[in-house]
Design a protein around this motif. Structure first.
Motif, mmCIF file in Angstrom:
data_model
loop_
_atom_site.group_PDB
_atom_site.id
_atom_site.type_symbol
_atom_site.label_atom_id
_atom_site.label_comp_id
_atom_site.label_asym_id
_atom_site.label_seq_id
_atom_site.Cartn_x
_atom_site.Cartn_y
_atom_site.Cartn_z
ATOM 1 N N ASN A 1 -3.753 -0.920 -0.989
ATOM 2 C CA ASN A 1 -4.459 0.348 -0.817
ATOM 3 C C ASN A 1 -3.588 1.542 -1.211
ATOM 4 O OD1 ASN A 1 -6.680 -0.965 0.236
ATOM 5 N ND2 ASN A 1 -6.159 -0.550 2.367
ATOM 6 N N HIS B 1 -7.077 -6.052 -0.143
ATOM 7 C CA HIS B 1 -7.344 -4.631 0.066
ATOM 8 C C HIS B 1 -6.878 -3.839 -1.156
ATOM 9 C CE1 HIS B 1 -7.790 -5.208 4.551
ATOM 10 N NE2 HIS B 1 -7.058 -6.267 4.238
ATOM 11 N N ASN C 1 0.814 -1.206 0.000
ATOM 12 C CA ASN C 1 0.000 0.000 0.000
ATOM 13 C C ASN C 1 0.856 1.267 0.000
ATOM 14 O OD1 ASN C 1 0.334 -1.206 2.798
ATOM 15 N ND2 ASN C 1 -0.222 0.876 3.356
ATOM 16 N N ARG D 1 -8.183 -0.323 -1.808
ATOM 17 C CA ARG D 1 -8.935 0.908 -1.576
ATOM 18 C C ARG D 1 -8.112 2.125 -2.022
ATOM 19 N NH1 ARG D 1 -10.384 1.879 4.232
ATOM 20 N NH2 ARG D 1 -11.710 3.470 3.247
#
Length: 288
Positions: free
Chosen positions: A230, A254, A206, A256
């Motif tokens: 993310n 994940h 991320n 996002r």
């Protein structure tokens, strides 16, 4: 020969340690010099051969470099912590004993820009390597990690890494966690270099600049439980195929705040164990 086994000198105003400070301390096991103003560490030549030192804690000082042969007589050392210093230069691997027992190496929050080739040569016992919060721009093509090793946790987050070659992960057979978040990666790092079947439970990617994901990105990652991608704002689409084969244990995915505009149903093929899928805060308009 001194019988001293434990020496605590933390939270003082010490600026330097004499070269031969440990010369007659052959029985010393624990040395704690954290939270001082130390700039230079001693020369290894004065550390007794067969030293029993197992723990050195030099956290929160002003140390600028670690001498090349710093570890040459420390075959029993288990934990080395020089977090939060000003280290720019890492020692030459040639002086590390082949029989060393180092398991935890913490160089977190320093000023290291590059890791030397074969940096991990002879470190077969190393379990955790923390180089997070440095100035790393590159990592070597090969770390020198022996084929028989115990490395489980690799922390490289909060650096300036833009690319990692697949060969960097060579011989990391027991790796459980790879933390690469908060870097400048523009493409998924060479995780295809991870050995087949390696138990990477967590991959943290991320907060990078990853724009594309290779179709075989998750190939051989059947034992990965959590993938976090993310906050990669340039990632507008996912490939048709992730490369993940069945059976696998991927449970948490994940993606996002990553600019996704569309989804491809085939990307999720073989994700039979998926429990949590986070796709919120994107630009997705349709669901396939």
């Amino acid at each position: 020969n001194s019988q001293l086994t434990t020496l605590y000198m933390y939270t003082n105003q010490i600026e330097y340690l004499p070269d031969c400070m440990l010369k007659n301390m052959g029985n010393l096991v624990t040395l704690n010099i954290r939270q001082n103003k130390i700039k230079y560490i001693w020369n290894n030549s004065c550390i007794p051969i067969g030293s029993k030192l197992r723990t050195i804690d030099g956290y929160d000082n002003q140390i600028e470099y670690l001498p090349d042969c710093f570890l040459s007589n420390m075959g029993e050392l288990y934990t080395l912590n020089f977090r939060n210093n000003k280290i720019r230069y890492i020692w030459n691997q040639s002086c590390i004993p082949e029989t060393n027992k180092l398991e935890i190496l913490n160089l977190h929050q320093n000023l290291i820009e590059c890791i030397p080739e074969n940096f991990l040569k002879n470190m077969s016992k190393l379990r955790t390597l923390s180089l997070n919060n440095n100035k790393l721009k590159c990592v070597p093509y090969f770390t020198g990690l022996p084929a028989q090793n115990n490395l489980q946790n690799l922390n490289l987050e909060y650096n300036n890494l833009m690319y990692i070659n697949a060969s960097f992960f060579m011989n990391m057979f027991k790796l459980k966690a790879v933390n690469l978040h908060y870097n400048d990666l523009v493409a998924c790092p060479g995780l295809e270099g991870l050995p087949v079947g390696v138990y990477t439970r967590t991959l943290n990617l991320n907060n990078n600049k990853i724009a594309t994901v290779h179709e075989l990105f998750l190939r051989d990652k059947t034992r990965t439980q959590t993938l976090n991608m993310n906050n990669n704002p340039h990632m507008t689409y996912l490939p048709n195929y992730s490369g993940l084969t069945s059976p696998n244990v991927l449970q948490n995915l994940h993606i996002r705040f990553s600019g996704l505009r569309a989804l491809t149903s085939t990307f999720f093929i073989n994700m039979t164990s998926l429990r949590y899928l986070y796709l919120s805060d994107n630009n997705i308009k349709t669901i396939p």
